[in-house]
Design a protein around this motif. Sequence first.
Motif, PDB file in Angstrom:
ATOM      1  N   ALA A  66     -12.255   5.884   5.927  1.00 19.40           N
ATOM      2  CA  ALA A  66     -10.884   5.198   5.034  1.00 19.40           C
ATOM      3  C   ALA A  66      -9.921   5.049   5.608  1.00 19.40           C
ATOM      4  CB  ALA A  66     -10.488   6.417   3.943  1.00 19.40           C
ATOM      5  N   LEU A  67      -9.135   5.202   6.493  1.00 17.62           N
ATOM      6  CA  LEU A  67      -8.126   4.770   7.063  1.00 17.62           C
ATOM      7  C   LEU A  67      -7.872   3.991   8.129  1.00 17.62           C
ATOM      8  CD1 LEU A  67      -5.999   8.700   8.179  1.00 17.62           C
ATOM      9  CD2 LEU A  67      -5.719   6.656   5.765  1.00 17.62           C
ATOM     10  N   SER A  68      -9.317   3.844   8.595  1.00 13.10           N
ATOM     11  CA  SER A  68      -9.598   2.881   9.929  1.00 13.10           C
ATOM     12  C   SER A  68     -10.036   1.473   9.228  1.00 13.10           C
ATOM     13  CB  SER A  68     -11.117   2.957  10.124  1.00 13.10           C
ATOM     14  OG  SER A  68     -12.133   3.331   9.601  1.00 13.10           O
ATOM     15  N   TYR A  69     -10.052   1.684   7.482  1.00 11.65           N
ATOM     16  CA  TYR A  69     -10.516   0.173   6.626  1.00 11.65           C
ATOM     17  C   TYR A  69      -9.082   0.198   6.318  1.00 11.65           C
ATOM     18  CZ  TYR A  69     -15.465   1.151   6.089  1.00 11.65           C
ATOM     19  OH  TYR A  69     -16.350   1.790   6.181  1.00 11.65           O
ATOM     20  N   LEU A  70      -8.632   0.608   6.552  1.00 16.29           N
ATOM     21  CA  LEU A  70      -7.024  -0.339   6.465  1.00 16.29           C
ATOM     22  C   LEU A  70      -5.870  -0.989   7.544  1.00 16.29           C
ATOM     23  CD1 LEU A  70      -5.289   3.518   3.973  1.00 16.29           C
ATOM     24  CD2 LEU A  70      -6.401   0.749   3.547  1.00 16.29           C
ATOM     25  N   ASN A  71      -6.595  -0.791   8.528  1.00 14.24           N
ATOM     26  CA  ASN A  71      -5.677  -1.661   9.808  1.00 14.24           C
ATOM     27  C   ASN A  71      -5.340  -2.331   9.356  1.00 14.24           C
ATOM     28  OD1 ASN A  71      -6.266   1.288  11.305  1.00 14.24           O
ATOM     29  ND2 ASN A  71      -8.419   0.245  11.752  1.00 14.24           N
ATOM     30  N   GLU A  72      -6.164  -3.028   9.485  1.00 10.96           N
ATOM     31  CA  GLU A  72      -5.356  -5.159   8.689  1.00 10.96           C
ATOM     32  C   GLU A  72      -4.541  -4.617   7.398  1.00 10.96           C
ATOM     33  OE1 GLU A  72      -5.710  -7.090  10.747  1.00 10.96           O
ATOM     34  OE2 GLU A  72      -7.200  -5.775  11.995  1.00 10.96           O
ATOM     35  N   GLU A  73      -4.914  -3.904   7.010  1.00 14.38           N
ATOM     36  CA  GLU A  73      -4.078  -3.556   5.822  1.00 14.38           C
ATOM     37  C   GLU A  73      -1.963  -3.480   5.958  1.00 14.38           C
ATOM     38  OE1 GLU A  73      -5.229  -5.187   2.782  1.00 14.38           O
ATOM     39  OE2 GLU A  73      -7.277  -4.883   3.298  1.00 14.38           O
ATOM     40  N   ASN A  74      -1.597  -4.098   4.483  1.00  8.93           N
ATOM     41  CA  ASN A  74      -0.303  -4.584   4.384  1.00  8.93           C
ATOM     42  C   ASN A  74       0.422  -3.711   3.567  1.00  8.93           C
ATOM     43  OD1 ASN A  74       0.639  -4.863   7.394  1.00  8.93           O
ATOM     44  ND2 ASN A  74      -0.321  -6.740   7.229  1.00  8.93           N
ATOM     45  N   TRP A  75       0.706  -3.332   3.270  1.00 10.71           N
ATOM     46  CA  TRP A  75       1.996  -2.916   1.939  1.00 10.71           C
ATOM     47  C   TRP A  75       2.993  -1.563   1.990  1.00 10.71           C
ATOM     48  CZ3 TRP A  75      -2.823  -0.081   2.043  1.00 10.71           C
ATOM     49  CH2 TRP A  75      -2.496   1.182   2.685  1.00 10.71           C
ATOM     50  N   GLU A  76       3.805  -2.545   1.886  1.00 17.28           N
ATOM     51  CA  GLU A  76       5.590  -1.763   1.742  1.00 17.28           C
ATOM     52  C   GLU A  76       5.384   0.164   2.580  1.00 17.28           C
ATOM     53  OE1 GLU A  76       9.876  -0.121  -0.790  1.00 17.28           O
ATOM     54  OE2 GLU A  76       8.060  -2.554  -1.268  1.00 17.28           O
ATOM     55  N   ASP A  77       5.061   0.369   1.647  1.00 13.08           N
ATOM     56  CA  ASP A  77       4.731   2.313   2.389  1.00 13.08           C
ATOM     57  C   ASP A  77       3.288   2.231   2.895  1.00 13.08           C
ATOM     58  OD1 ASP A  77       6.070   4.574   1.688  1.00 13.08           O
ATOM     59  OD2 ASP A  77       4.910   5.452   0.124  1.00 13.08           O
ATOM     60  N   LYS A  78       2.525   1.460   3.800  1.00 12.33           N
ATOM     61  CA  LYS A  78       1.813   1.666   3.671  1.00 12.33           C
ATOM     62  C   LYS A  78       1.754   3.025   5.240  1.00 12.33           C
ATOM     63  CE  LYS A  78      -1.782   0.252   7.301  1.00 12.33           C
ATOM     64  NZ  LYS A  78      -2.734  -1.035   7.552  1.00 12.33           N
ATOM     65  N   ASP A  79       3.362   2.833   6.458  1.00 12.55           N
ATOM     66  CA  ASP A  79       2.889   3.387   6.939  1.00 12.55           C
ATOM     67  C   ASP A  79       3.477   5.147   6.835  1.00 12.55           C
ATOM     68  OD1 ASP A  79       3.088   1.920   9.350  1.00 12.55           O
ATOM     69  OD2 ASP A  79       5.609   1.001   9.293  1.00 12.55           O
TER      70      ASP A  79
END
Length: 184
Positions: free
Chosen positions: A44-57
């Motif tokens: 699931a986390l690997s699918y978020l590599n290209e995503e951006n949002w304020e609290d993503k980190d």
Amino acid sequence: MRIYTRSGDKGKTSLIYGDRVEKNHARVEAYGTCDEANSMIGLALSYLNEENWEDKDNFMSFMQRIQTILFHVGAELATPEGKEVTWKLKQEHIEELEKEIDKIDQHLTPLKNFILPSGHQASATLHVARTVTRRAERKAVAIDSEQHQQAISYLNRLSDFLFVAARYVNEQCGGTETPLKTDI
């Protein structure tokens, strides 16, 4: 360290402290299912590599913390009855999940009906991780050990967290929740 040892070629494996058991032993089923849930979280986390949002980190960091704790939960479940658990799950780990559930839930639209696992790939994968975590919980209960009560509680709360996390990721990444249709 070699990856292969050949020691499991006859269907047995070692628990912590070296006790040999069948690979379908209840303990192996329980910690193996934790490993499976951990892998699904990683996917699931690997699918978020290209995503951006304020609290993503912060979200990613917390998810990796969960993965680490889940690894230790598996080790705890691999510890035979009566043996000392080297890393003990604490009530604060469960409370940490509860606080994160409450924090994330404040940002979500309240549910009015059941939803189907769907939307963004990371969200759908977190739903799979949630169901695998529920299975890990059932497997841990099958061990029937007071020694692992905290692990059972943690897995229960983790599945709740993963449900909320899946909804949160859907919202942050523009995924769509699919409501359950009652008129089929």
